[in-house]
Every structure is written in C-alpha cells, then in structure tokens.
Write a protein that holds these residues in place. Structure first.
Motif, PDB file in Angstrom:
ATOM      1  N   PRO A  92      10.740  -1.296 -34.746  1.00 28.80           N
ATOM      2  CA  PRO A  92      10.057  -0.131 -34.181  1.00 28.80           C
ATOM      3  C   PRO A  92       9.581   0.812 -35.274  1.00 28.80           C
ATOM      4  O   PRO A  92      10.157   0.864 -36.364  1.00 28.80           O
ATOM      5  N   MET A  93       8.536   1.548 -34.972  1.00 31.60           N
ATOM      6  CA  MET A  93       8.073   2.572 -35.907  1.00 31.60           C
ATOM      7  C   MET A  93       9.165   3.620 -36.085  1.00 31.60           C
ATOM      8  O   MET A  93       9.764   4.078 -35.106  1.00 31.60           O
ATOM      9  N   PRO A  94       9.481   4.019 -37.316  1.00 34.44           N
ATOM     10  CA  PRO A  94      10.588   4.957 -37.543  1.00 34.44           C
ATOM     11  C   PRO A  94      10.213   6.396 -37.199  1.00 34.44           C
ATOM     12  O   PRO A  94       9.045   6.786 -37.249  1.00 34.44           O
ATOM     13  N   ASP A  95      11.228   7.188 -36.865  1.00 34.94           N
ATOM     14  CA  ASP A  95      11.025   8.622 -36.740  1.00 34.94           C
ATOM     15  C   ASP A  95      11.498   9.284 -38.037  1.00 34.94           C
ATOM     16  O   ASP A  95      11.645   8.617 -39.062  1.00 34.94           O
ATOM     17  N   ASP A  96      11.771  10.581 -38.007  1.00 34.40           N
ATOM     18  CA  ASP A  96      12.037  11.323 -39.243  1.00 34.40           C
ATOM     19  C   ASP A  96      13.249  10.809 -40.020  1.00 34.40           C
ATOM     20  O   ASP A  96      13.231  10.772 -41.254  1.00 34.40           O
ATOM     21  N   SER A 121       1.775  17.502 -32.661  1.00 31.48           N
ATOM     22  CA  SER A 121       1.395  18.807 -32.114  1.00 31.48           C
ATOM     23  C   SER A 121       0.074  18.770 -31.360  1.00 31.48           C
ATOM     24  O   SER A 121      -0.218  19.647 -30.549  1.00 31.48           O
ATOM     25  N   LEU A 122      -0.730  17.737 -31.615  1.00 27.85           N
ATOM     26  CA  LEU A 122      -2.009  17.581 -30.914  1.00 27.85           C
ATOM     27  C   LEU A 122      -1.898  16.586 -29.753  1.00 27.85           C
ATOM     28  O   LEU A 122      -2.904  16.153 -29.201  1.00 27.85           O
ATOM     29  N   LEU A 123      -0.665  16.247 -29.395  1.00 27.72           N
ATOM     30  CA  LEU A 123      -0.366  15.342 -28.275  1.00 27.72           C
ATOM     31  C   LEU A 123      -0.814  13.917 -28.535  1.00 27.72           C
ATOM     32  O   LEU A 123      -1.031  13.144 -27.598  1.00 27.72           O
ATOM     33  N   ASN A 124      -0.936  13.545 -29.801  1.00 28.40           N
ATOM     34  CA  ASN A 124      -1.247  12.161 -30.140  1.00 28.40           C
ATOM     35  C   ASN A 124       0.042  11.363 -30.289  1.00 28.40           C
ATOM     36  O   ASN A 124       1.026  11.857 -30.840  1.00 28.40           O
ATOM     37  N   HIS A 125       0.037  10.135 -29.815  1.00 25.39           N
ATOM     38  CA  HIS A 125       1.181   9.245 -30.015  1.00 25.39           C
ATOM     39  C   HIS A 125       1.263   8.908 -31.508  1.00 25.39           C
ATOM     40  O   HIS A 125       0.266   8.567 -32.129  1.00 25.39           O
ATOM     41  N   ILE A 126       2.476   8.968 -32.060  1.00 32.07           N
ATOM     42  CA  ILE A 126       2.623   8.724 -33.498  1.00 32.07           C
ATOM     43  C   ILE A 126       3.341   7.408 -33.786  1.00 32.07           C
ATOM     44  O   ILE A 126       3.639   7.110 -34.933  1.00 32.07           O
ATOM     45  N   GLY A 127       3.611   6.612 -32.753  1.00 25.36           N
ATOM     46  CA  GLY A 127       4.178   5.288 -32.954  1.00 25.36           C
ATOM     47  C   GLY A 127       5.671   5.205 -32.720  1.00 25.36           C
ATOM     48  O   GLY A 127       6.168   4.208 -32.196  1.00 25.36           O
ATOM     49  N   SER A 128       6.422   6.230 -33.129  1.00 28.75           N
ATOM     50  CA  SER A 128       7.868   6.201 -32.908  1.00 28.75           C
ATOM     51  C   SER A 128       8.177   6.509 -31.444  1.00 28.75           C
ATOM     52  O   SER A 128       7.335   7.032 -30.703  1.00 28.75           O
ATOM     53  N   SER A 129       9.396   6.204 -31.042  1.00 35.49           N
ATOM     54  CA  SER A 129       9.766   6.377 -29.638  1.00 35.49           C
ATOM     55  C   SER A 129      11.270   6.552 -29.529  1.00 35.49           C
ATOM     56  O   SER A 129      12.006   6.463 -30.515  1.00 35.49           O
ATOM     57  N   ARG A 164       5.130  -1.203 -29.498  1.00 34.29           N
ATOM     58  CA  ARG A 164       4.359  -0.084 -30.058  1.00 34.29           C
ATOM     59  C   ARG A 164       4.025  -0.321 -31.537  1.00 34.29           C
ATOM     60  O   ARG A 164       3.118   0.317 -32.072  1.00 34.29           O
ATOM     61  N   SER A 165       4.751  -1.225 -32.200  1.00 32.14           N
ATOM     62  CA  SER A 165       4.440  -1.548 -33.586  1.00 32.14           C
ATOM     63  C   SER A 165       3.239  -2.486 -33.698  1.00 32.14           C
ATOM     64  O   SER A 165       2.662  -2.629 -34.774  1.00 32.14           O
ATOM     65  N   TYR A 166       2.884  -3.137 -32.593  1.00 29.08           N
ATOM     66  CA  TYR A 166       1.748  -4.050 -32.583  1.00 29.08           C
ATOM     67  C   TYR A 166       0.544  -3.466 -31.844  1.00 29.08           C
ATOM     68  O   TYR A 166      -0.603  -3.722 -32.216  1.00 29.08           O
ATOM     69  N   LEU A 250       1.185 -10.782 -29.434  1.00 29.39           N
ATOM     70  CA  LEU A 250       1.317  -9.399 -29.892  1.00 29.39           C
ATOM     71  C   LEU A 250       0.588  -9.178 -31.210  1.00 29.39           C
ATOM     72  O   LEU A 250      -0.088  -8.160 -31.398  1.00 29.39           O
ATOM     73  N   GLU A 251       0.705 -10.121 -32.126  1.00 24.38           N
ATOM     74  CA  GLU A 251       0.036  -9.989 -33.422  1.00 24.38           C
ATOM     75  C   GLU A 251      -1.481  -9.954 -33.261  1.00 24.38           C
ATOM     76  O   GLU A 251      -2.177  -9.307 -34.050  1.00 24.38           O
ATOM     77  N   ASN A 252      -2.003 -10.608 -32.244  1.00 26.30           N
ATOM     78  CA  ASN A 252      -3.451 -10.647 -32.032  1.00 26.30           C
ATOM     79  C   ASN A 252      -4.002  -9.413 -31.333  1.00 26.30           C
ATOM     80  O   ASN A 252      -5.211  -9.294 -31.158  1.00 26.30           O
ATOM     81  N   PHE A 253      -3.126  -8.476 -30.955  1.00 25.91           N
ATOM     82  CA  PHE A 253      -3.618  -7.236 -30.364  1.00 25.91           C
ATOM     83  C   PHE A 253      -4.349  -6.368 -31.376  1.00 25.91           C
ATOM     84  O   PHE A 253      -4.994  -5.397 -31.011  1.00 25.91           O
TER      85      PHE A 253
END
Length: 281
Positions: A92-96, A121-129, A164-166, A250-253
């Motif tokens: 998974p995408m890491p958080d802080d 802060s702009l409500l964009n998904h940043i990959g982590s969860s 979410r990583s793919y 998934l890799e082909n996404f």
C-alpha cells in the motif's frame, strides 16, 4: 423473509462504495483512546478502552493488550506477508509514518468494514489509506462471526489498499472499476483464508445468481468473485502465486481506467482468449 432481507442489504458489506457519495469530504481519521503495534510494528491497531466502540478487553496472557487487538495485529501481518512477500503485489501507499493504520469500532449491521482514502487539503486522494473494522463481529449482525469474520474483512479491505497502488485512488470507486475492485477483494479472502467462506456461505452470491444475464459492470462485485476464481484457476493454469492473472490485470491499469478494457487486453495478450468467452463460460 430473513433471507430476502439479507439479500437486500448486500451492498453495505464494504464501505469503499461510500467514496462515491461521501458528504464528509473533509473527514478526519477516527479518534481512539489508544493503539497497539502489531508484532513487527507494521500496523497500528487503534481502539477505545470504554464505550460502544471498545472491543472485548479480555487479556488472557496479561500483556496489557486485549486479545482481540492482538489477533488483529497478527492477522494483518499475515495478510501483508501473503500479498506482498508471497504474491508479490505492490505494498500500500505509505502515510506519514509508514505504519498502516487499522481502527476498531462498532460497525452497523452487515457493514463488515471500510477502506478509506486519505485526502489532502484540496480534497485530492493521495494514495494512502486506512481501514475500519468491527470490534467483535457478533452473532446476528454478520454472516460470519468473531475472529474468522475479522480475518476475511482485513484481507478484503487491505487488498483495496493494495489496489490503490495500481489504480489511481480517486478512480477506484468509478462505476467502471468498482465491480472489479470488489470482485477481486472478495476473491482474495478465499485465497488467503480458504477455510473461511463468508461470501459463499452467506447471501452475497444471490445478486448475480438471481439475474445471471446481468452485465458485469452492473453487479455489486461481491457476487461475481467466482469469476475471479475462474480466471485465476482455469484461465491462468500456471498456479504461480507471484504472477497471477489478477496481478497482471492490476498492472495493466496504468494504461486505462476501465476494468472491462483492461481485462480484455490482458486476456488477449497473455492468455489467447477474451472477456466474452470467459464470462460466458
């Protein structure tokens, strides 16, 4: 009547759907009284010590950590090792702090868990969860109960984190991807825990079997997990856990945000077949 009532509630099994209509776009992470690190400190399990969201605080080994919380940490590390080390999926995408967070609360009826994306802060998904699961999975509230329900829910929700990583995190709940996300997250439950058959023993399959001519994109995803099993065991005959057909899809996404198109191209290029033939079969 009870079976019909359950069938009507299939859609609340996993909260990833809620990202489509989340009115609390500025949501913050849950606030809990304390947390416990998993054995290898890859996961933080956050929980309350009093109140409706608190788990059973029984601590048989007297190490100050409730047994249920310990079981969550152990299961999380097993699932991560299976998916990342054995099956070779991206982590998974890491958080802080690079420690994945799991929160324990009292989930509503049949609402097993949720994987929620972090937003900037702009409500964009940043990959982590992060993941929220139930505090006990009690009888009468879920098809499968207790530790077994906790395990398959963690497998399901953690696979969403890996997806979410793919797949661009903001695209995961698009209608043309959501069914694939839920189909494969339900499939992975049975790959990691083959003896826990929540999606088979419960009513999740009825949505498809009551209408087998439905378009794949109109299903809920849970009810067609057997199609993912068909792809991974019949179409993909290699039996290679670290290079499975689901991983290749998934890799082909990276080249598309349409699950049907990605499945079609993967089946044609790597398996000399096509979506229509496999879906009909």
């Amino acid at each position: 009547l009870f079976s019909l009532a359950l069938a009507e509630n299939h859609f609340i099994r996993c909260g990833i759907h809620n990202e489509l209509n989340d009115t609390n776009r500025l949501r913050s992470r849950p606030q809990k009284h304390t947390y416990s690190l998993s054995p290898n400190e890859k996961f933080k399990v956050h929980y309350d010590t009093i109140g409706i969201d608190a788990p059973n605080l029984e601590d048989i080994n007297n190490n100050t950590i409730p047994d249920y919380i310990e079981e969550v940490g152990i299961a999380s590390e097993y699932i991560d090792s299976m998916l990342v080390s054995v099956m070779n999926y991206l982590p998974p995408m890491p958080d802080d702090d690079n420690i994945y967070d799991i929160y324990i609360d009292n989930r509503p009826y049949l609402y097993y868990g949720v994987n929620k994306a972090d937003l900037d802060s702009l409500l964009n998904h940043i990959g982590s969860s992060y993941i929220i699961i139930d505090n006990e999975y009690e009888q009468g509230e879920f098809y499968t109960q207790g530790i077994d329900a906790m395990k398959v829910t963690l497998a399901h929700e953690y696979f969403h984190a890996i997806q979410r990583s793919y797949i661009n995190s903001s695209s995961l709940t698009y209608p043309n991807i959501l069914y694939f996300a839920e189909m494969t997250a339900t499939w992975i439950e049975d790959i990691i825990y083959p003896d826990i058959n929540d999606y088979i023993d419960s009513g999740w399959l009825s949505f498809f079997y009551n209408d087998p001519e439905i378009s794949i994109s109109d299903t809920d995803g849970y009810s067609i997990a057997l199609y993912a099993h068909y792809l991974s065991s019949v179409v993909d005959t290699s039996s290679s856990l670290d290079d499975s057909i689901i991983k290749k899809i998934l890799e082909n996404f990276s080249s598309s945000i349409n699950a049907h198109s990605v499945m079609e191209s993967t089946l044609q290029s790597s398996y000399n077949t096509n979506f229509m033939d496999t879906w009909i079969e």
